[in-house]
Scaffold this motif. Sequence first.
Motif, mmCIF file in Angstrom:
data_model
loop_
_atom_site.group_PDB
_atom_site.id
_atom_site.type_symbol
_atom_site.label_atom_id
_atom_site.label_comp_id
_atom_site.label_asym_id
_atom_site.label_seq_id
_atom_site.Cartn_x
_atom_site.Cartn_y
_atom_site.Cartn_z
ATOM 1 N N VAL A 50 76.968 -24.842 69.167
ATOM 2 C CA VAL A 50 76.271 -23.577 69.464
ATOM 3 C C VAL A 50 75.025 -24.068 70.314
ATOM 4 O O VAL A 50 74.094 -24.802 69.799
ATOM 5 C CB VAL A 50 75.632 -23.164 67.926
ATOM 6 C CG1 VAL A 50 74.720 -21.764 68.273
ATOM 7 C CG2 VAL A 50 77.058 -22.716 67.096
ATOM 8 N N SER A 55 66.777 -26.388 75.075
ATOM 9 C CA SER A 55 65.622 -27.092 75.395
ATOM 10 C C SER A 55 65.205 -28.235 74.321
ATOM 11 O O SER A 55 64.084 -28.692 74.289
ATOM 12 C CB SER A 55 64.629 -25.997 75.119
ATOM 13 O OG SER A 55 64.422 -25.576 73.962
ATOM 14 N N THR A 115 65.428 -20.212 72.248
ATOM 15 C CA THR A 115 65.725 -18.897 71.606
ATOM 16 C C THR A 115 65.195 -18.906 70.326
ATOM 17 O O THR A 115 64.521 -20.119 69.853
ATOM 18 C CB THR A 115 67.168 -18.909 71.506
ATOM 19 O OG1 THR A 115 67.767 -20.069 70.526
ATOM 20 C CG2 THR A 115 68.002 -18.908 72.767
ATOM 21 N N GLY A 125 57.410 -25.526 65.988
ATOM 22 C CA GLY A 125 56.121 -25.383 65.550
ATOM 23 C C GLY A 125 55.164 -26.035 66.458
ATOM 24 O O GLY A 125 55.424 -26.686 67.497
ATOM 25 N N ARG A 224 48.714 -26.088 76.822
ATOM 26 C CA ARG A 224 50.113 -26.589 77.126
ATOM 27 C C ARG A 224 50.315 -27.150 78.521
ATOM 28 O O ARG A 224 50.625 -28.203 78.916
ATOM 29 C CB ARG A 224 51.210 -25.623 77.050
ATOM 30 C CG ARG A 224 51.433 -25.295 75.606
ATOM 31 C CD ARG A 224 52.855 -24.526 75.433
ATOM 32 N NE ARG A 224 53.262 -24.483 74.295
ATOM 33 C CZ ARG A 224 54.079 -25.473 73.650
ATOM 34 N NH1 ARG A 224 54.698 -26.294 74.404
ATOM 35 N NH2 ARG A 224 54.461 -25.368 72.373
#
Length: 338
Positions: A50, A55, A115, A125, A224
């Motif tokens: 699946v 990522s 996703t 997280g 980030r």
Amino acid sequence: MLNIQRNISLAKYTTLKVGGAARFFCEAKSEKEILEAVKFAEEKNLPVFVLGGGSNILVNDQGFSGLVIKILNTKHEIRNTIVECGAGASLSKIVQESIKAGLTGLEWAAGIPGTVGGAVRGNAGAFGGCMAEVVHSVKVIEIPNFSKARLFPSAKQVGGIPQSQALKSQLPITNYQLRECEFAYRESVFKQNPNLIILSVTLKLKKGDRKKSEELLKEILEERKKSQSIYPSPGSFFKNPIVKDEKLIKEFEIDTGQKIKDKKIPAGYFIDRAGLKGKKIGSAMVGEEHANFIVNTGNATAENVVMLAAIVKTRVRNKFGIQLKEEVQMVGFEKKVL
Ligand SMILES: Cc1cc2nc3c(=O)[nH]c(=O)nc-3n(C[C@H](O)[C@H](O)[C@H](O)COP(=O)(O)OP(=O)(O)OC[C@H]3O[C@@H](n4cnc5c(N)ncnc54)[C@H](O)[C@@H]3O)c2cc1C
């Protein structure tokens, strides 16, 4: 209608841009199509993988000799503080839409690729938040062990399907309530049971202040950017290890000026201290900005990445006595010893 293709290169479906082809590949845009795809695999006795946003995976150079189902049921609906998302919805999009709707609680997830289904499965997280804090329930199907190539135990065998819900058909659709999801650090019941496919997720957020959430979102995205690599990667390669050694904890706190959280020290701290930043095998390199990233500087192969990861694990173990464990999911390596 579901279009099942043959021999599709998986590299372009991953953020690392590495890996061979899927023997069969399809994009399932609805729950019905996901079920159709599973049926196809069952008829052909194929193992199933699946795929969400790709990522957090490393695909073998030999590819995957089964059916890859790319989950693309992307619809979402917001009612009051409840957000219902198809498993294929982009997590970043859901962050933005929830803020637009005046909801708070998901800002920490800004900038995490992939996703909602992938994020729930790995309890993604960042910045002190994680999926476990916002999930209300998760709708799944359990696919049967129809292929001998699939070596996974069924959810039932390892206690995945809640006792209260008897299996009624061959492909039971079950709703897992939060407490049944068994979330822990980058763990969930769905990760323990690869036979469970997440179809949709219900999130419960709180009423917030849109302006404040937007500011927080901006700060998080700025933060980030600081550790972002210019090269493709699958995000953090290893989980942050739990450390009991008081000497190491003290050293970490002195070196970084940070207190350790939940007894965990970032894997990147050890990799950096082992002198591995910038270490290369072929085109695979330990990230220079973020030592827990293994990046693809050009034409890296999965073999390059696996070899580099093995060196990282050995060096960190020899120097600190810490055993790093992969956060990245290996695809197509099932029959090989890594
Ligand atoms: C630049 C970068 C930054 C990142 N930052 C973070 C971060 O801050 N925090 C963090 O936690 N992660 C981070 N990641 C890792 C990754 O984005 C997350 O783990 C993400 O949640 C994975 O989702 P995905 O849809 O891409 O899953 P994939 O990579 O497609 O799949 C990962 C695993 O989940 C399974 N899976 C996917 N969808 C489903 C489904 N519907 N049902 C059952 N199983 C499913 C797959 O089979 C696979 O085993 C980062 C990655 C990158 C590249």
